[in-house]
Write an enzyme that holds these catalytic residues in place. Structure first.
Site, short mmCIF file in Angstrom:
data_model
loop_
_atom_site.label_atom_id
_atom_site.label_comp_id
_atom_site.label_asym_id
_atom_site.label_seq_id
_atom_site.Cartn_x
_atom_site.Cartn_y
_atom_site.Cartn_z
N CYS A 1 -4.70 -3.02 2.95
CA CYS A 1 -4.63 -3.01 4.32
C CYS A 1 -5.63 -3.28 5.40
CB CYS A 1 -3.84 -1.77 4.66
SG CYS A 1 -2.93 -1.64 6.29
N GLU B 1 0.94 -1.20 0.12
CA GLU B 1 -0.07 0.04 -0.09
C GLU B 1 0.77 1.24 -0.02
OE1 GLU B 1 -1.50 0.76 3.70
OE2 GLU B 1 -3.37 1.64 3.26
N GLU C 1 -5.89 8.79 7.68
CA GLU C 1 -6.35 8.36 6.26
C GLU C 1 -7.84 8.79 6.12
OE1 GLU C 1 -5.76 4.32 4.66
OE2 GLU C 1 -4.87 3.83 6.47
N ASN D 1 0.42 -1.05 5.33
CA ASN D 1 1.40 -0.44 6.22
C ASN D 1 0.59 -0.41 7.53
OD1 ASN D 1 3.26 2.03 4.87
ND2 ASN D 1 1.55 1.38 3.48
N ASN E 1 -6.84 6.20 -1.89
CA ASN E 1 -6.05 5.13 -1.48
C ASN E 1 -6.31 4.07 -2.41
OD1 ASN E 1 -3.99 3.44 -0.52
ND2 ASN E 1 -4.48 3.90 1.76
N LYS F 1 -9.24 1.93 -2.07
CA LYS F 1 -9.73 1.00 -0.56
C LYS F 1 -10.99 1.58 -0.08
CE LYS F 1 -7.20 1.07 4.01
NZ LYS F 1 -5.54 1.52 4.67
N1 CDT Z 1 -3.08 1.29 6.47
C1 CDT Z 1 -3.86 0.69 7.43
O1 CDT Z 1 -4.86 0.56 6.99
N2 CDT Z 1 -3.66 0.35 8.42
C2 CDT Z 1 -4.15 -0.14 9.48
C3 CDT Z 1 -3.67 0.54 10.89
C4 CDT Z 1 -4.69 0.31 11.93
S1 CDT Z 1 -5.88 1.47 12.11
C5 CDT Z 1 -5.27 2.72 12.92
C6 CDT Z 1 -4.41 -1.47 9.51
O2 CDT Z 1 -5.52 -1.98 9.63
O3 CDT Z 1 -3.43 -2.21 9.55
#
Ligand code: CDT
Length: 335
Positions: A187, A64, A162, A212, A126, A143
């Site tokens: 993600c 991502e 995000e 990420n 995204n 996304k």
């Molecule tokens: N990039 C992304 O979606 N990361 C989220 C982080 C947790 S929510 C703050 C994930 O689900 O991995």
């Protein structure tokens, strides 16, 4: 009685579907610095591509937001040296990314790439794309599940904005490519069973996911130690319950003071991990897969046409949050 009520013949009792072999790679990235130029990141992506091609890979999956640092960790109004727009791509391929497209086409390797997209009319997503072995873009995914928050929250060690910097995508599609049907998710999507089921209902046999994931989860740090477990848990369950392969690819390591999960992997429809990255830096993990194997699951235990009960699942699409029973069970027939 319908045709589907008759027991399916054992899979071994009729001719197996012809193999649809494909060699895939997880193209994991280590950290990208706040001011690292696109040209440097693209050079890293090309290095992974060339390593994969030398190993016979036909499709490589990148993380991502693979072209920049994970910028939603900053409230840019507080960061005078950051220009929010500079993190978005206004064209794909663009001046820097065309090098990746050209080299991939030369090598005959397809790829999936996550990036921040800005449309000509100013919408921001995204986004993740799927590019075929001839360099043509076959699919674009935006996304659907955007985690985090919209406003600056000073109590956090770092932000997860995000929901400020992107708009919501609104469909899970699948495309015919690589001799099969391919879907994408990004993600946070991987944590939701609806993602895999929506894609499986669109026919997906291979789901490509970039991520990420900071190891620190500010709203409940007791979950920090579980990041790796939950990452594999959700993708392995998604693969098995939907009879498909999943490739999950991280941007991991310590990026601008925030440590993120690596553990990129390739998962079979059995739910088993076939290959996994062992560092938290730039690295490929590869696996020989066979998309014909999906049918072993989608024609037996998970034969959707035969066993699913959509008429019972109405609340899945009409209701967002739980509606528990009343405080007493009085009036409920079965007590
Ligand atoms: N990039 C992304 O979606 N990361 C989220 C982080 C947790 S929510 C703050 C994930 O689900 O991995």
């Amino acid at each position: 009685m319908t045709d589907l009520d008759h027991d399916a013949p054992a899979l071994g009792s009729h001719k197996a579907a012809p193999s649809r072999a494909l060699k895939v790679a997880a193209g994991q990235l280590g950290p990208i610095a706040r001011h690292e130029p696109r040209s440097s990141v693209v050079a890293r992506l090309v290095a992974l591509l060339e390593e994969a091609a030398a190993d016979g890979v036909e499709l490589i999956v990148y993380p991502e937001l693979a072209l920049t640092t994970f910028f939603p960790r900053w409230y840019v109004e507080n960061e005078p040296d950051l220009d929010l727009d500079s993190f978005y791509e206004t064209e794909m391929p663009g001046p820097d990314t065309s090098r990746l497209f050209d080299r991939a086409k030369e090598l005959g390797v397809g790829f999936s790439l996550g990036y921040a997209e800005m449309t000509p009319d100013g919408h921001r997503y995204n986004t993740q794309i799927l590019v075929d072995r001839d360099g043509s873009t076959v699919g674009k995914y935006r996304k659907v599940h955007l985690p985090g928050h919209r406003e600056y929250e000073p109590w956090r060690e770092f932000q997860h904005l995000e929901r400020r910097y992107f708009e919501l995508g609104d469909s899970f599609d699948a495309w015919r490519a690589f001799n099969g049907v391919v879907g994408m998710a990004t993600c946070n999507d991987r944590r939701w069973p609806e993602t895999y089921r929506s894609l499986a209902l669109a026919g997906a046999e291979l789901i490509l996911i970039g991520y990420n994931t900071p190891l620190h989860y500010a709203p409940d740090p007791s979950q920090n130690r579980l990041q790796g477990f939950h990452n594999h848990l959700v993708m392995q369950a998604g693969a098995y319950q939907n009879g498909c392969y999943v490739v999950g690819v991280a941007k991991g390591g310590l990026e601008e003071g925030v440590d993120s999960l690596a553990e990129s992997c390739i998962i079979s429809p059995t739910g088993e991990i076939l290959a996994e990255c062992v560092t938290d830096g730039d690295e490929i993990a590869t696996a020989d897969i066979d998309l014909a194997i999906c049918a072993k699951f989608t024609q037996t235990l998970f034969q959707f046409e035969r066993y699913r009960r959509p008429e019972v699942y109405g609340t899945h699409v009409t209701q967002k949050g739980p509606i528990p029973p009343p405080t007493t069970n009085k009036g409920h027939q079965d007590g």
